[in-house]
Design an enzyme around this catalytic site. Structure first.
Site: not given
Ligand code: NAD
Length: 422
Positions: A106, A218-224
């Site tokens: 990492k 959470g509604y980013g990449n993983a959440g959406y």
């Molecule tokens: P992102 O930045 O796209 O989205 C994060 C979301 O979480 C946003 O909607 C943000 O508003 C929300 N958020 C942040 N802090 C918060 C809090 N305290 N309470 C509520 N909501 C909160 O990130 P992502 O890529 O979706 O990653 C989210 C998690 O998934 C991380 O832990 C990341 O390590 C994990 N993850 C992501 C991937 C990937 O491919 N995207 C892969 C493995 C793990």
């Protein structure tokens, strides 16, 4: 909400639990409790106003017994070496659980990327790529995106590394833009993988998805994408959240319409037809975790399910999209209460799996269509779920300990076969 606990100590506790479950040789336990290599780098950057700012970054390689190290790069103002070490160890387990020929690594840079201009961010990224270049490489360590880094960041790293080498080397990094050799399906990969393991989990738990409700934090990449794919499975998504609020509608939310609202207004809060779980966003996010739903998906940050709220969780099944959302203490409480947790190292491994597919494509210069990627991912995720589920039955431990036990066994087997050099 999210407690600031030391993730490295959590990672070590999880390793101890798995070691106990499989009677791990103390010598191998010691090896795994230490990263193979920790590089700290100083990153001087010329800012747009002419001043110089110095940032600090790390690249941690935890273990490479099964293949080159693999893991993302995180830009965050609070990141530190312990967080990067924990994430590197989790990558070793993740690549072993889904049985792809990699170890774990990492990277992290302590920076608030939102406070930098695009040009400053490019100079910082190139300086970081230069600083870690001696220890990365297509057969050594292959970085990827993580929190606050994206395909553009990967393109700059690919270019910097290629400039140093004197030839284009797309295989040194994954998560690249499609035009530079990124893979189809990489953007949705983490949630696709999560969908495939959820399908397996509801099957073995005899939960009918069509009669089930989910809440997603959470509604980013993983959440959406998780919301979208739960919806595809017929699971009603009744609550979602971000840092600005958590919304609820017992009749279900349309994931794409919620995304459009978030893109327009900056938050899921205020989505027509939904109510706020609380006026205070932090409290609302806590309440979301305790909703009466069947499936709970933490997809935001680490340490949100702790010994303080684990006894208030109502879901039957927790599928972790975020890395490290559940503390070891909470794991014990959930296990006692009969709540199944599909652990991050299994449930969010779709991202690294499609990264592996991208690496293969970069090396062969052959490009796969999205159907090929999805088909391969589905087969691998379903097999990985069943490997972990069988270990959980065999050892009579929770799914996280089972996943770790499986991973540790695979890594130790590779070390045994290779031997301790010299
Ligand atoms: P992102 O930045 O796209 O989205 C994060 C979301 O979480 C946003 O909607 C943000 O508003 C929300 N958020 C942040 N802090 C918060 C809090 N305290 N309470 C509520 N909501 C909160 O990130 P992502 O890529 O979706 O990653 C989210 C998690 O998934 C991380 O832990 C990341 O390590 C994990 N993850 C992501 C991937 C990937 O491919 N995207 C892969 C493995 C793990």
């Amino acid at each position: 909400m999210a407690e600031k606990l030391n993730p490295w100590l959590n990672a070590l506790k999880q390793l101890d639990k798995a070691a106990k479950a499989i009677n791990l040789d103390p010598g191998y336990h010691q090896i795994l409790a230490h990263p193979k290599r920790v590089l700290e780098v100083e990153l001087p950057v010329r800012m747009d106003d002419g001043s110089i700012k110095v940032f600090v970054g790390w690249r941690v390689q935890h273990n490479d017994a099964r293949g080159p190290c693999k893991g993302g790069i995180r830009y965050h103002p609070n990141t530190d070496v312990d967080e990067v070490k924990a994430l590197a160890m989790w990558m070793t387990w993740k690549t072993a659980v889904v049985d792809i020929p990699y170890g774990g690594a990492k990277g992290g840079v302590r920076v608030d990327p939102n406070a930098l201009s695009k040009a400053e961010l490019e100079r910082l990224t190139r300086r970081y790529a230069y600083a870690i270049a001696p220890i990365i490489g297509v057969d050594i360590d292959i970085p990827a995106p993580d929190v606050y880094t994206n395909p553009q960041t990967m393109a700059w790293i690919m270019d910097t590394y290629s400039m140093i080498k004197g030839y284009p080397e797309p295989g040194v990094i994954t998560g690249k833009p499609l035009e530079l050799g990124g893979s189809e399906g990489r953007e949705e990969a983490t949630a696709r993988g999560l969908q495939y393991v959820t399908e397996e989990a509801v099957r073995v738990m005899k939960i009918d998805p069509k009669k089930s409700k989910a809440a997603i934090q959470g509604y980013g990449n993983a959440g959406y994408f998780s919301a979208k794919f739960m919806h595809e499975l017929g699971i009603k998504v009744v609550a979602v959240s971000d840092t600005k609020g958590a919304i609820y509608n017992p009749d279900g939310l349309d994931p794409d319409k919620v995304l459009a609202h978030k893109q327009k207004t900056g938050s899921v809060a205020g989505f027509p037809g939904s109510t706020l779980l609380d006026k205070d966003p932090a409290k609302a996010n806590e309440k979301l975790l305790e909703l009466d739903v069947d499936v709970l998906i933490p997809a935001a940050v680490e340490n949100v399910i702790t010994d303080k709220n684990a006894d208030k969780i109502n879901a039957k099944l927790i599928v972790e999209a975020a890395n490290g959302p559940t503390t070891p203490e909470a794991d014990d409480i959930l296990h006692e209460r009969g709540i199944t947790v599909v652990p991050d190292i299994l449930s969010n491994a779709g991202g690294v799996t499609v990264s592996y597919y991208e690496w293969i494509q970069a090396r062969t210069r052959e490009w796969w269509d999205i159907e090929t990627v999805r088909k391969k991912l589905k087969a691998r995720m379903a097999k990985s779920f069943n490997d972990v589920y069988n270990m959980h039955k065999e050892l009579k431990v929770d799914m996280r300990t089972a996943a770790l036990a499986l991973a540790v066994k695979r890594v130790v087997r590779a070390m045994e076969l290779r031997g301790i050099w010299p």
